[in-house]
Design an enzyme around this catalytic site. Structure first.
Site, mmCIF file in Angstrom:
data_model
loop_
_atom_site.group_PDB
_atom_site.id
_atom_site.type_symbol
_atom_site.label_atom_id
_atom_site.label_comp_id
_atom_site.label_asym_id
_atom_site.label_seq_id
_atom_site.Cartn_x
_atom_site.Cartn_y
_atom_site.Cartn_z
ATOM 1 N N ASP A 9 0.860 -1.180 0.000
ATOM 2 C CA ASP A 9 0.000 0.000 0.000
ATOM 3 C C ASP A 9 0.900 1.236 0.000
ATOM 4 O O ASP A 9 1.704 1.426 0.918
ATOM 5 C CB ASP A 9 -0.867 -0.055 1.255
ATOM 6 C CG ASP A 9 -1.802 1.126 1.422
ATOM 7 O OD1 ASP A 9 -1.654 2.145 0.719
ATOM 8 O OD2 ASP A 9 -2.688 1.035 2.293
ATOM 9 N N GLY A 31 -8.990 5.270 -6.820
ATOM 10 C CA GLY A 31 -7.724 4.552 -6.927
ATOM 11 C C GLY A 31 -6.661 5.083 -5.985
ATOM 12 O O GLY A 31 -6.924 5.363 -4.814
ATOM 13 N N ASP A 33 -5.179 7.950 -5.977
ATOM 14 C CA ASP A 33 -5.506 9.319 -5.579
ATOM 15 C C ASP A 33 -6.442 9.324 -4.369
ATOM 16 O O ASP A 33 -6.184 10.005 -3.369
ATOM 17 C CB ASP A 33 -6.152 10.041 -6.766
ATOM 18 C CG ASP A 33 -6.228 11.549 -6.608
ATOM 19 O OD1 ASP A 33 -5.498 12.112 -5.778
ATOM 20 O OD2 ASP A 33 -7.017 12.162 -7.346
ATOM 21 N N SER A 117 -1.259 5.563 -14.500
ATOM 22 C CA SER A 117 -2.196 5.353 -15.616
ATOM 23 C C SER A 117 -2.556 3.892 -15.878
ATOM 24 O O SER A 117 -3.307 3.611 -16.799
ATOM 25 C CB SER A 117 -1.695 5.994 -16.914
ATOM 26 O OG SER A 117 -1.671 7.403 -16.795
ATOM 27 N N TYR A 121 -7.295 4.474 -15.859
ATOM 28 C CA TYR A 121 -6.938 5.218 -17.058
ATOM 29 C C TYR A 121 -6.578 4.311 -18.224
ATOM 30 O O TYR A 121 -6.362 4.772 -19.339
ATOM 31 C CB TYR A 121 -5.814 6.210 -16.779
ATOM 32 C CG TYR A 121 -6.279 7.510 -16.128
ATOM 33 C CD1 TYR A 121 -7.568 7.677 -15.638
ATOM 34 C CD2 TYR A 121 -5.419 8.577 -16.011
ATOM 35 C CE1 TYR A 121 -7.979 8.856 -15.056
ATOM 36 C CE2 TYR A 121 -5.811 9.774 -15.435
ATOM 37 C CZ TYR A 121 -7.101 9.907 -14.962
ATOM 38 O OH TYR A 121 -7.500 11.092 -14.398
#
Length: 167
Positions: A9, A31, A33, A117, A121
């Site tokens: 994590d 996610g 963020d 990403s 994404y």
């Protein structure tokens, strides 16, 4: 620079800075963020609002406090959203190079990176790993350890296949 990989994590990493895969608005999201904002508390969002009133461009990097995280700083990068048609790999690699440049400005010697990403994404995992490892290895920096933090076993195995040292 030593490039390492750990399964875990990103919000619990004992490093100088953690890299956040943010969105353009810089107001939190899902996610990585969402996890960073949740674990770091409201200070991160407050600093995002103050430092980035108009958000951050895709491929760019900037920093804020890390709030309640064990790290000192969060380096926010905005990766390309492949699902929205952003397919320029240079935007992805600029996130890693830009994060290292910001780390150098801050004096950070250890930095934890997610795979930028590669989640919602939609960047293909194999190329996301290649872009990360190639860029981190090729970018001149004063950072002593760049730690790739793999949330799952599949990502961990792909990063390890690139010869990244297990931590």
């Amino acid at each position: 620079m030593r490039l390492t990989v750990v399964r875990g994590d990103i919000t619990t990493q004992q490093v100088d800075a953690v890299v956040n895969a943010a969105n353009n608005r810089m107001r939190g999201g899902g996610g990585v963020d969402g996890a960073i904002h949740a674990a770091g508390g409201p200070a991160i969002l407050a600093d995002c609002v103050a430092r980035f009133p108009d958000g951050l461009a895709t491929g760019a990097a900037g920093w804020t406090t890390a709030g309640d995280l064990p790290a000192r700083w969060v380096i926010h990068v905005v990766g390309p959203n492949r699902n929205a048609g952003q397919t320029d790999r240079g935007l992805l690699t600029s996130c890693y190079a830009g994060a290292l440049a910001v780390a150098d400005e801050l004096g950070a010697r250890s930095v934890a990176f997610p795979l930028i990403s590669a989640g919602v994404y939609g960047w293909p995992l194999d190329d996301a790993v290649a872009a990360a490892v190639e860029t981190l290895r090729a970018t001149p920096t004063e950072v002593e350890e760049a730690r790739m933090v793999a949330f799952g076993d599949t990502a961990y195995a792909k990063i390890f296949e690139w010869g990244v040292l297990a931590r």
